[in-house]
Scaffold this motif. Structure first.
Motif, PDB file in Angstrom:
ATOM      1  N   PRO A  34       0.819  -1.223   0.000  1.00 44.19           N
ATOM      2  CA  PRO A  34       0.000   0.000   0.000  1.00 44.19           C
ATOM      3  C   PRO A  34       0.847   1.265   0.000  1.00 44.19           C
ATOM      4  N   ASN A  35       2.115   1.118   0.344  1.00 40.24           N
ATOM      5  CA  ASN A  35       3.000   2.285   0.482  1.00 40.24           C
ATOM      6  C   ASN A  35       4.089   2.272  -0.589  1.00 40.24           C
ATOM      7  N   PRO A  36       4.753   3.421  -0.821  1.00 39.50           N
ATOM      8  CA  PRO A  36       5.808   3.448  -1.835  1.00 39.50           C
ATOM      9  C   PRO A  36       6.955   2.501  -1.471  1.00 39.50           C
ATOM     10  N   GLY A  40       9.126   1.888   4.550  1.00 43.95           N
ATOM     11  CA  GLY A  40       8.942   1.373   5.910  1.00 43.95           C
ATOM     12  C   GLY A  40      10.245   1.446   6.690  1.00 43.95           C
ATOM     13  N   ALA A  41      10.569   0.375   7.406  1.00 41.88           N
ATOM     14  CA  ALA A  41      11.836   0.346   8.164  1.00 41.88           C
ATOM     15  C   ALA A  41      13.018   0.591   7.228  1.00 41.88           C
ATOM     16  N   SER A  42      12.858   0.190   5.984  1.00 41.71           N
ATOM     17  CA  SER A  42      13.965   0.310   5.023  1.00 41.71           C
ATOM     18  C   SER A  42      14.278   1.752   4.665  1.00 41.71           C
ATOM     19  N   ARG A 272      11.634  -1.206  18.127  1.00 38.97           N
ATOM     20  CA  ARG A 272      11.444   0.111  17.510  1.00 38.97           C
ATOM     21  C   ARG A 272      12.758   0.895  17.564  1.00 38.97           C
ATOM     22  N   GLY A 273      12.973   1.703  16.527  1.00 38.94           N
ATOM     23  CA  GLY A 273      14.178   2.539  16.476  1.00 38.94           C
ATOM     24  C   GLY A 273      13.812   3.909  15.933  1.00 38.94           C
ATOM     25  N   TYR A 274      14.671   4.876  16.191  1.00 37.07           N
ATOM     26  CA  TYR A 274      14.347   6.271  15.836  1.00 37.07           C
ATOM     27  C   TYR A 274      15.464   6.893  15.019  1.00 37.07           C
TER      28      TYR A 274
HETATM   29  C1  LIG Z   1      16.772   2.814  13.535  1.00 34.73           C
HETATM   30  C2  LIG Z   1      17.096   1.672  12.624  1.00 34.73           C
HETATM   31  C3  LIG Z   1      18.384   1.554  12.084  1.00 34.73           C
HETATM   32  C4  LIG Z   1      18.688   0.482  11.251  1.00 34.73           C
HETATM   33  N1  LIG Z   1      19.916   0.411  10.652  1.00 34.73           N
HETATM   34  C5  LIG Z   1      20.203  -0.587   9.783  1.00 34.73           C
HETATM   35  C6  LIG Z   1      21.439  -0.621   9.082  1.00 34.73           C
HETATM   36  O1  LIG Z   1      22.255   0.289   9.173  1.00 34.73           O
HETATM   37  N2  LIG Z   1      21.697  -1.683   8.282  1.00 34.73           N
HETATM   38  C7  LIG Z   1      20.793  -2.699   8.106  1.00 34.73           C
HETATM   39  O2  LIG Z   1      21.089  -3.658   7.391  1.00 34.73           O
HETATM   40  N3  LIG Z   1      19.574  -2.665   8.705  1.00 34.73           N
HETATM   41  C8  LIG Z   1      19.265  -1.635   9.530  1.00 34.73           C
HETATM   42  N4  LIG Z   1      18.057  -1.590  10.162  1.00 34.73           N
HETATM   43  C9  LIG Z   1      17.111  -2.694   9.968  1.00 34.73           C
HETATM   44  C10 LIG Z   1      16.427  -2.610   8.628  1.00 34.73           C
HETATM   45  O3  LIG Z   1      16.003  -1.291   8.371  1.00 34.73           O
HETATM   46  C11 LIG Z   1      15.236  -3.568   8.596  1.00 34.73           C
HETATM   47  O4  LIG Z   1      15.624  -4.849   9.035  1.00 34.73           O
HETATM   48  C12 LIG Z   1      14.699  -3.700   7.184  1.00 34.73           C
HETATM   49  O5  LIG Z   1      14.405  -2.426   6.667  1.00 34.73           O
HETATM   50  C13 LIG Z   1      13.482  -4.590   7.130  1.00 34.73           C
HETATM   51  O6  LIG Z   1      13.076  -4.620   5.791  1.00 34.73           O
HETATM   52  P1  LIG Z   1      11.691  -5.241   5.385  1.00 34.73           P
HETATM   53  O7  LIG Z   1      11.583  -5.150   3.916  1.00 34.73           O
HETATM   54  O8  LIG Z   1      11.545  -6.580   6.029  1.00 34.73           O
HETATM   55  O9  LIG Z   1      10.620  -4.320   6.130  1.00 34.73           O
HETATM   56  P2  LIG Z   1      10.063  -2.841   5.730  1.00 34.73           P
HETATM   57  O10 LIG Z   1      11.110  -1.991   5.141  1.00 34.73           O
HETATM   58  O11 LIG Z   1       9.361  -2.332   6.934  1.00 34.73           O
HETATM   59  O12 LIG Z   1       9.046  -3.168   4.591  1.00 34.73           O
HETATM   60  C14 LIG Z   1       7.853  -3.870   4.812  1.00 34.73           C
HETATM   61  C15 LIG Z   1       6.863  -3.416   3.757  1.00 34.73           C
HETATM   62  O13 LIG Z   1       5.731  -4.277   3.808  1.00 34.73           O
HETATM   63  C16 LIG Z   1       4.598  -3.497   3.568  1.00 34.73           C
HETATM   64  N5  LIG Z   1       3.441  -4.253   4.039  1.00 34.73           N
HETATM   65  C17 LIG Z   1       3.043  -4.477   5.306  1.00 34.73           C
HETATM   66  N6  LIG Z   1       1.939  -5.228   5.312  1.00 34.73           N
HETATM   67  C18 LIG Z   1       1.635  -5.491   4.018  1.00 34.73           C
HETATM   68  C19 LIG Z   1       0.600  -6.216   3.368  1.00 34.73           C
HETATM   69  N7  LIG Z   1      -0.381  -6.830   4.055  1.00 34.73           N
HETATM   70  N8  LIG Z   1       0.595  -6.286   2.007  1.00 34.73           N
HETATM   71  C20 LIG Z   1       1.554  -5.661   1.289  1.00 34.73           C
HETATM   72  N9  LIG Z   1       2.540  -4.963   1.866  1.00 34.73           N
HETATM   73  C21 LIG Z   1       2.590  -4.883   3.202  1.00 34.73           C
HETATM   74  C22 LIG Z   1       4.855  -2.188   4.276  1.00 34.73           C
HETATM   75  O14 LIG Z   1       4.055  -1.142   3.750  1.00 34.73           O
HETATM   76  C23 LIG Z   1       6.348  -1.998   3.986  1.00 34.73           C
HETATM   77  O15 LIG Z   1       6.554  -1.232   2.823  1.00 34.73           O
HETATM   78  C24 LIG Z   1      17.704  -0.516  10.976  1.00 34.73           C
HETATM   79  C25 LIG Z   1      16.413  -0.369  11.490  1.00 34.73           C
HETATM   80  C26 LIG Z   1      16.098   0.718  12.291  1.00 34.73           C
HETATM   81  C27 LIG Z   1      14.700   0.869  12.801  1.00 34.73           C
END
Ligand SMILES: Cc1cc2nc3c(=O)[nH]c(=O)nc-3n(C[C@H](O)[C@H](O)[C@H](O)COP(=O)(O)OP(=O)(O)OC[C@H]3O[C@@H](n4cnc5c(N)ncnc54)[C@H](O)[C@@H]3O)c2cc1C
Length: 413
Positions: A34-36, A40-42, A272-274
């Motif tokens: 639903p989002n660009p 998210g965390a990424s 959670r992180g900020y």
């Molecule tokens: C403060 C902080 C610092 C960090 N620093 C690092 C770093 O330096 N290096 C590193 O490797 N990692 C780092 N991380 C960790 C890293 O950011 C995350 O582990 C990573 O972004 C997770 O990626 P993801 O794709 O699983 O989740 P996300 O990036 O959160 O993506 C999940 C996506 O799923 C979508 N979604 C949710 N539900 C649904 C659904 N039902 N249908 C369709 N889409 C859905 C959301 O909209 C979102 O776009 C950090 C995290 C934080 C919070």
């Protein structure tokens, strides 16, 4: 014939990597979010391809230091007691994994996976034409007190034993490398094999563009439900019912919320992180610099200085905690000298299983449902290799990485 070979829920670093790997291999891929992409965390992380980050937060020091860490005003770790009481399974399992033996075992599994991280993400960076976003200056970790500098030795030696290269840097050399530091540096270590991204979301945006150019399809809607059968998966999204050969659940910390995916049975939580952004201040550091005692990084992002990190164990729904942001601002000024007011702040959700290992592999209910979530602090780093492994599994190929530690039906302690 199914509408798509592979449908992917989630366009974060992990889902986007799964999508691009599969599309590059010639599959018909649908990416739904639903989002660009990459918002998210990424989006808000510390931008580091942290191939050295094999030690989990689950560490014996959490058990011994827990009361002090949680009651201190300036602590890199904070815990909502109400949340912990509502989630005893996650909390007790997380603490059980802080014991020495499980912590060591987890570090070994993470190191094994991290050894493949660059091989997983480099082809995606190339496909996205994003080499200009990658900076190879390593990561600098610094400690400002003699006791923490001394205490870091065991962790550093553990990393070395697991194959992570690092180099001791004297305080003077650390200040030559990072002249913006205002800390009394007692110890500094350079993880020279690490790289960072000038802008993680820009990388994911370009990966998405490459994916579309290769013929990928995007749906700007959440996947609401999936139903796996012997022949494929029915995917409910945006009021439609689509069919795919396989579906990948890559919704980060929100991966439990897709009906029929079976993920609701897993102890997926969040750390959670900020971050705080200071535009025009990126020159304060030239690479990601982590301050050991404070639990956060200063990072030169394309849009400015980013101070980011800390861990808050609380609910996905809880509002942002202004005290966490104030802590980062205060400690940031101690680390780098006076800073202007930040231009923006951000709260993000690391997807974390209580053993700090991701889930990568088929769901126990059907090998047509593939899980790719739970990458905690290193999801950016592990995104590329996760995408390649998921593409292997979707094709029925034997991956070149042992995925048993990351199985969904493992014991979480
Ligand atoms: C403060 C902080 C610092 C960090 N620093 C690092 C770093 O330096 N290096 C590193 O490797 N990692 C780092 N991380 C960790 C890293 O950011 C995350 O582990 C990573 O972004 C997770 O990626 P993801 O794709 O699983 O989740 P996300 O990036 O959160 O993506 C999940 C996506 O799923 C979508 N979604 C949710 N539900 C649904 C659904 N039902 N249908 C369709 N889409 C859905 C959301 O909209 C979102 O776009 C950090 C995290 C934080 C919070």
């Amino acid at each position: 014939m199914a509408d798509y070979d592979i449908a992917i829920a989630g366009a974060g670093a992990v889902g986007m990597s799964c999508a691009l790997w599969a599309q590059m291999r010639g599959h018909r891929v649908l990416l739904a979010d639903p989002n660009p992409p990459g918002s998210g965390a990424s989006y808000g992380n510390a931008c580091t391809l942290a191939t050295y980050a094999c030690l989990p937060v689950n560490a014996p020091s959490v058990l011994t230091g827990l009361p002090g860490l949680m009651f201190a005003k300036d602590s890199p770790l904070s815990l909502s007691y109400a949340h912990a009481l509502r989630n005893p399974r996650w909390m007790l399992s997380f603490l059980a994994n802080c014991r020495a033996a499980p912590s060591r075992r987890i570090a070994g599994h993470l190191a094994d996976l991290l050894a493949h991280a660059d091989a997983g993400i480099n082809p995606l960076i190339e496909a996205a034409g994003a080499q200009d976003l990658v900076v190879a200056r390593g990561q600098l970790s610094v400690w400002s007190t003699a006791s923490a500098a001394e205490a870091a030795t065991a962790d550093l030696e553990q990393r070395r034993a697991l194959g992570v290269p690092w180099r001791e840097v004297g305080p003077e050399e650390a200040l030559e490398m990072e002249p913006g530091l205002r800390l009394p540096v007692k110890r500094a270590v350079h993880f020279h094999a690490a790289r960072h991204l000038r802008d993680p979301q820009e990388l994911i945006t370009r990966m998405h563009r490459a994916f579309m150019e290769l013929g990928g399809a995007t749906l700007r809607a959440p996947v609401e439900a999936v139903r796996a059968s012997a022949t494929g998966v029915e995917v409910q999204a945006d009021g439609q019912s689509l069919t795919a050969g396989r579906a990948v659940i890559a919704g980060g910390a929100f991966s439990k919320r897709i009906e029929g995916a079976g993920t609701d049975k897993l102890p997926l939580g969040t750390e959670r992180g900020y971050h705080l952004m200071y535009e025009g201040e990126a020159h304060r550091v030239t690479r990601p610099v982590g301050w050991g005692e404070a639990g956060f990084y200063a990072v030169p992002h394309a849009q400015g200085l980013r101070l980011t990190g800390t861990v808050e164990i609380a609910a996905l729904e809880a509002p942002a905690n202004p005290r966490r942001l104030a802590y980062i601002a205060r400690a940031g000024a101690e680390m780098l000298g006076p800073l202007p007011d930040p231009d923006s702040d951000w709260l993000g959700f690391r997807p974390t299983l209580p053993d700090s290992l991701p889930v990568i592999g088929p769901s126990p209910q059907s090998d047509r449902l593939l899980y790719a979530f739970g990458h905690q602090h290193i999801g950016l780093t592990l995104s590329g290799i996760t995408g390649r492994l998921i593409a292997d599994l979707a094709e029925g190929r034997q991956p070149n990485v042992d995925l048993s530690p990351f199985a969904a039906d493992r014991a979480f302690a």
